[in-house]
Each structure stands twice: as structure tokens, then as C-alpha cells.
Design an enzyme around this catalytic site. Structure first.
Site, mmCIF file in Angstrom:
data_model
loop_
_atom_site.group_PDB
_atom_site.id
_atom_site.type_symbol
_atom_site.label_atom_id
_atom_site.label_comp_id
_atom_site.label_asym_id
_atom_site.label_seq_id
_atom_site.Cartn_x
_atom_site.Cartn_y
_atom_site.Cartn_z
ATOM 1 N N ASN A 17 0.932 -0.794 -0.089
ATOM 2 C CA ASN A 17 0.047 -0.150 -0.305
ATOM 3 C C ASN A 17 1.075 1.182 0.069
ATOM 4 O OD1 ASN A 17 -3.002 -0.487 -0.195
ATOM 5 N ND2 ASN A 17 -2.037 -2.207 1.559
ATOM 6 N N HIS A 110 -8.102 -1.265 6.861
ATOM 7 C CA HIS A 110 -8.946 -2.356 7.092
ATOM 8 C C HIS A 110 -9.183 -3.590 6.103
ATOM 9 C CE1 HIS A 110 -9.136 -4.925 10.199
ATOM 10 N NE2 HIS A 110 -10.501 -4.767 10.392
HETATM 11 C C1 GRF Z 1 -3.592 -4.515 4.327
HETATM 12 O O1 GRF Z 1 -3.978 -5.946 3.297
HETATM 13 C C2 GRF Z 1 -3.946 -3.722 5.065
HETATM 14 O O2 GRF Z 1 -5.615 -4.156 5.168
HETATM 15 C C3 GRF Z 1 -3.418 -5.289 7.040
HETATM 16 O O3 GRF Z 1 -2.089 -5.324 6.514
HETATM 17 C C4 GRF Z 1 -2.052 -5.742 5.021
HETATM 18 C C5 GRF Z 1 -0.947 -4.388 4.390
HETATM 19 O O4 GRF Z 1 -0.566 -5.194 3.244
HETATM 20 N N1 GRF Z 1 -4.181 -3.869 7.349
HETATM 21 P P1 GRF Z 1 1.042 -4.156 2.644
HETATM 22 O O5 GRF Z 1 1.676 -3.773 3.901
HETATM 23 O O6 GRF Z 1 0.603 -2.780 2.192
HETATM 24 O O7 GRF Z 1 1.146 -4.810 1.287
#
Ligand code: GRF
Length: 205
Positions: A17, A110
């Protein structure tokens, strides 16, 4: 690109992300810019991604204790001029000081349709085990109650027969990588107004 909305991104893991937000910010018309990436542990992929993008990083170990660690996160974010904290796979609960210092300026993503499956790092597995047919992604403001702040954006993802945690989470992450940068852009443009529990998206000026 000066004068853009500055965000500190908080991470604990792979940082996909974070990468989506970094990629979005390559467009000069994108409202936000990542000024620092703060991790609760060293050696994670998210820190590599930040380094590759030339973004400063900091590690704040939670072994300090929740309050001292939160104070250090806030001080680091302030030092880099952050206007907001963006939690992107951050697996710690910030102490109330952070909410006081960045009021309605902390967001989280989330992997469930909140208020279903809150306050767990296993929301995708729990959704499958519960047998839900539809789950999804929620982006919300962070308040003192975990995963209970006003909801900014949600998008549903259908559970397919035979889905595993990995296959379902992969489809949900595709949604996250589109939805989360869009929310951070809107936050940077000042488009998100909170009326009680409801977040109203103002028209883009
Ligand atoms: C995501 O699926 C988010 O929804 C959750 O943790 C994960 C993080 O993924 N809170 P990344 O580290 O951004 O790949």
C-alpha cells in the site's frame, strides 16, 4: 514538489500500500507526498521500498512501550513536516497522544467491511472461516477505539468458492491499492469532512 500535503506512512510489513501511494504521488497533480516512512521493526520490505524511492525512514521499536513509542512516532512525523499519519499495514495500536496531535489526520486501511471483523490481523481468514459471501476493504479515520473510527471509503469483494486466504487477500489488495491512494489524495485536497460518524466527500474544487 513543494507545497503538497505531507504524509508519514507507518508500516510493519511488505508495504504494497505504501508503494501504491508512492506510485500515485509520481503524478504532480496528486495532492500528497510521503515525507517519511516509519516502521515498528527493521528489515522489512516496506523500508526497502522507501529507500528505493529516496524517502527517509525511521524505525521506532515498540519494545519502548506504547506511549514512548507513540511519542517518538509523532516527534518523527513532526520533524519531517507531516500533516497526517497514514497507517499502511501497521500492526501496532497508537497511544491516544497520536490522535490528540493529529486529530482527524490519521487514516488506516483494514481488510474487511467494518464493523465486521475488527481489531484483528486475521480479518481475511476470519471472514473465510465465518463463511461470508462478501467481504471487502475499509479505509477509516483512526480514533482511540481500534478499527471503529468514521468510515471514509469501502469497497466490497466477493468470496469465490475455493478461495484461500492468499487468493482472497490478493484480490482485496488490488482494491486497496486503488482505494487507499484515492483517499489520501482526497485528504490532501481537504475534501473529507466528518459529521459525527459520517464522512462527507466534498466536490473537488
Ligand atoms: C493490508 O491488507 C491492509 O489492509 C492490512 O495489512 C495489509 C498490509 O499490506 N492492514 P501491505 O504491507 O501494504 O502490503
Amino acid at each position: 514538489m513543494p507545497n503538497r500535503f505531507q504524509v508519514a506512512v507507518l508500516v510493519s510489513g511488505s508495504g504494497s500500500n505504501l508503494q501504491a501511494i508512492i506510485d500515485a504521488s509520481a503524478d504532480p497533480s496528486y495532492a500528497a507526498e510521503v515525507c517519511v516512512v516509519i516502521a515498528d521493526r527493521p528489515g522489512i520490505r516496506a523500508l526497502q521500498r522507501a529507500g528505493d524511492a529516496g524517502i527517509p525512514t525511521a524505525v521506532v521499536p515498540w519494545s519502548l512501550g506504547r506511549e514512548p513509542a507513540t511519542a517518538r512516532v509523532c516527534a518523527t512525523a513532526d520533524r519531517f513536516g507531516a500533516n497526517a499519519l497514514v497507517l499502511a499495514g501497521f500492526s501496532r495500536i497508537l497511544a491516544p497522544e497520536a490522535i490528540a496531535r493529529f486529530p482527524t489526520r490519521i487514516v488506516n486501511v483494514h481488510p474487511s467491511l467494518l464493523p465486521a471483523f475488527p481489531a484483528t490481523i486475521h480479518a481475511v481468514r476470519e471472514a473465510i472461516e465465518h463463511g461470508v459471501k462478501v467481504t471487502g476493504v475499509t479505509v477509516h479515520f483512526v480514533t482511540e477505539d481500534v478499527d471503529a473510527g468514521p468510515i471514509i471509503a469501502q469497497e466490497a469483494v466477493c468470496v469465490a468458492p475455493g478461495d484461500t486466504v492468499a487468493t482472497l487477500h490478493a484480490r482485496m489488495q488490488e482494491v486497496e491499492h486503488r482505494l487507499y491512494p484515492a483517499v489520501v489524495h482526497a485528504l490532501g485536497r481537504g475534501r473529507l469532512r466528518t459529521e459525527g460518524r459520517t464522512v462527507v466527500w466534498r466536490e473537488e474544487a
